[in-house]
Design a protein around this motif. Structure first.
Motif, mmCIF file in Angstrom:
data_model
loop_
_atom_site.group_PDB
_atom_site.id
_atom_site.type_symbol
_atom_site.label_atom_id
_atom_site.label_comp_id
_atom_site.label_asym_id
_atom_site.label_seq_id
_atom_site.Cartn_x
_atom_site.Cartn_y
_atom_site.Cartn_z
ATOM 1 N N LYS A 168 6.933 13.486 71.084
ATOM 2 C CA LYS A 168 6.258 14.629 71.820
ATOM 3 C C LYS A 168 6.744 15.857 70.953
ATOM 4 O O LYS A 168 7.857 16.205 70.683
ATOM 5 C CB LYS A 168 6.941 14.480 73.295
ATOM 6 N N ALA A 169 5.655 16.680 71.291
ATOM 7 C CA ALA A 169 5.922 18.153 70.603
ATOM 8 C C ALA A 169 7.429 18.705 71.499
ATOM 9 O O ALA A 169 7.252 18.645 72.716
ATOM 10 C CB ALA A 169 4.898 18.945 71.070
ATOM 11 N N GLY A 170 8.174 19.440 70.748
ATOM 12 C CA GLY A 170 9.380 19.931 71.293
ATOM 13 C C GLY A 170 10.453 18.617 71.435
ATOM 14 O O GLY A 170 11.444 19.170 71.726
ATOM 15 N N LYS A 171 10.172 17.709 71.248
ATOM 16 C CA LYS A 171 11.089 16.689 71.316
ATOM 17 C C LYS A 171 11.579 16.116 69.880
ATOM 18 O O LYS A 171 11.031 16.310 69.084
ATOM 19 C CB LYS A 171 10.778 15.408 72.242
ATOM 20 N N ASN A 179 18.875 14.561 57.581
ATOM 21 C CA ASN A 179 19.366 13.098 58.616
ATOM 22 C C ASN A 179 18.278 12.302 58.849
ATOM 23 O O ASN A 179 18.522 11.218 59.581
ATOM 24 C CB ASN A 179 20.268 13.528 59.304
ATOM 25 N N GLY A 180 17.048 12.891 58.490
ATOM 26 C CA GLY A 180 15.786 11.852 59.197
ATOM 27 C C GLY A 180 15.503 12.122 60.548
ATOM 28 O O GLY A 180 14.884 11.139 61.381
ATOM 29 N N CYS A 181 15.936 13.372 61.283
ATOM 30 C CA CYS A 181 15.617 13.438 62.563
ATOM 31 C C CYS A 181 14.095 14.384 62.583
ATOM 32 O O CYS A 181 14.108 15.324 62.026
ATOM 33 C CB CYS A 181 16.677 14.295 63.368
ATOM 34 N N VAL A 182 13.133 13.570 63.112
ATOM 35 C CA VAL A 182 12.015 14.540 63.176
ATOM 36 C C VAL A 182 11.720 15.188 64.838
ATOM 37 O O VAL A 182 12.025 14.651 65.587
ATOM 38 C CB VAL A 182 10.617 13.394 62.963
ATOM 39 N N THR A 183 11.158 16.552 64.335
ATOM 40 C CA THR A 183 10.966 17.171 65.512
ATOM 41 C C THR A 183 9.404 17.422 65.697
ATOM 42 O O THR A 183 8.729 17.862 64.930
ATOM 43 C CB THR A 183 11.658 18.634 65.483
ATOM 44 N N GLY A 184 8.735 17.183 66.884
ATOM 45 C CA GLY A 184 7.328 17.276 66.857
ATOM 46 C C GLY A 184 7.156 18.586 67.384
ATOM 47 O O GLY A 184 7.955 19.389 67.902
ATOM 48 N N LYS A 185 5.684 18.956 66.733
ATOM 49 C CA LYS A 185 5.435 20.676 66.816
ATOM 50 C C LYS A 185 4.336 20.794 67.786
ATOM 51 O O LYS A 185 4.190 21.681 68.634
ATOM 52 C CB LYS A 185 5.550 21.477 65.532
ATOM 53 N N ARG A 186 3.135 20.110 67.156
ATOM 54 C CA ARG A 186 1.772 20.144 68.018
ATOM 55 C C ARG A 186 1.195 19.097 67.833
ATOM 56 O O ARG A 186 1.460 18.033 66.716
ATOM 57 C CB ARG A 186 0.898 21.406 67.391
#
Length: 312
Positions: free
Chosen positions: A45-48, A75-82
């Motif tokens: 999800k965006a923001g997560k 480190n392979g951590c993905v953050t959703g934006k839109r």
């Protein structure tokens, strides 16, 4: 006997060659697939944030196809934006693997740009089971200074609001995206309901006989509304958040919010709903200001600020 021996030799060599090829293929396949996913979520999800991992303890380089939609750290951590899709790549040495991630909106917003090219005077019930009927779509006002009809003004603002909300990680449903449509107020609410949206924003421009009246106002269903009283509390909160943020951002005078139970598009809603009158098209100064593209972007930011505040 000699010929038989030669045939056996040829057959033996053929078996060796095939065996060698199979062995080489197996090694190649093993080499191709040695880097594999351990954790591989399919959506965020965006923001997560979501974590991706591979079966490699050494250095791994992480890249993402479009940083407009998501980002990834070392480190392979993905953050959703839109809302959208991106391809994540993990690379260790010469090996790399990829996966597609779907970025979902943090919330879904239904936007209705009030009115349309032509009004529809045929009638429809103002609410479920109602005997009172109103025109399906009123014709709308026209800017006294700009000559711009309300249906064009509201769609222009709605499109800018859509862009702003997408940039903030929301998913957006547009009840209409062009002017030449015929969608009744009842149908607009039903479309918003079916869209899976969390809230419903109805965008309008105000008008009155006096050219001196100015300011913005907004409406929600009352606790005594015979059709959607259960939505009154949440809709009132949404209305106040949107109107306060809108007026703060734009500097347009706040006339206040109030309950109305005669609005068809509100009475058929099944989700929290507000109708915002952005300003008076009958006031020359306010009309000219609201037709300015840069100011409309400010209007959109103000409404988006209110939506942010509602979900906070």
């Amino acid at each position: 006997m000699k010929k038989r021996f030669q045939k056996l030799c040829v057959l033996f060599l053929a078996v060796l060659c095939v065996g060698g090829l199979i062995g080489m293929t197996s090694v190649a396949k093993a080499e191709e697939t040695s880097l594999q996913w351990v954790q591989k979520p399919t959506k965020v999800k965006a923001g997560k944030k979501v974590q991706f991992t591979v079966n490699e303890t050494g250095a791994v380089t992480w890249t993402i196809s479009n940083t407009k939609y998501a980002s990834v750290d070392e480190n392979g951590c993905v953050t959703g934006k839109r809302v959208g899709k991106v391809v994540l790549t993990a690379q260790a040495g010469e090996e790399k693997i990829q996966t597609t991630i779907r970025v979902k909106g943090k919330k879904k917003i239904a936007l209705d740009a009030g009115h349309q090219l032509r009004g529809d005077s045929r009638t429809e019930p103002v609410g479920p089971g109602a005997s009172t009927r109103k025109a399906r779509v009123a014709g709308g006002a026209t800017g006294v200074a700009s000559g711009v009809p309300e249906y064009k003004f509201t769609l222009s603002v709605a499109k800018k609001l859509k862009a702003e909300l997408l940039n903030r990680g929301y998913e957006v449903y547009m009840v209409r995206s062009k002017n030449n449509v015929n969608i009744s107020n009842k149908k607009r609410a039903q479309l918003a309901n079916k869209s899976g949206s969390d809230i419903y924003i109805r965008i309008h421009g105000d008008s009155i006989g006096s050219s001196s009246v100015r300011g913005a106002s907004a409406f929600y269903p009352s606790t005594r509304n015979p059709y959607v009283s259960r939505l009154s509390k949440s809709s009132k909160r949404l209305t106040n958040k949107v109107l306060n943020a809108y007026c703060k951002k734009t500097g347009i005078r706040k006339r206040g919010s109030s309950a109305r139970d005669d609005l068809t598009g509100t009475n058929w809603s099944k989700i929290p709903v507000t109708l915002i009158e952005c300003g008076f098209l009958s006031n020359p100064t306010e009309d000219r200001k609201m037709q300015n593209s840069a100011f409309q972007k400010k209007m959109a930011k103000g409404i988006a600020n209110g939506i942010d505040a509602y979900f906070r």
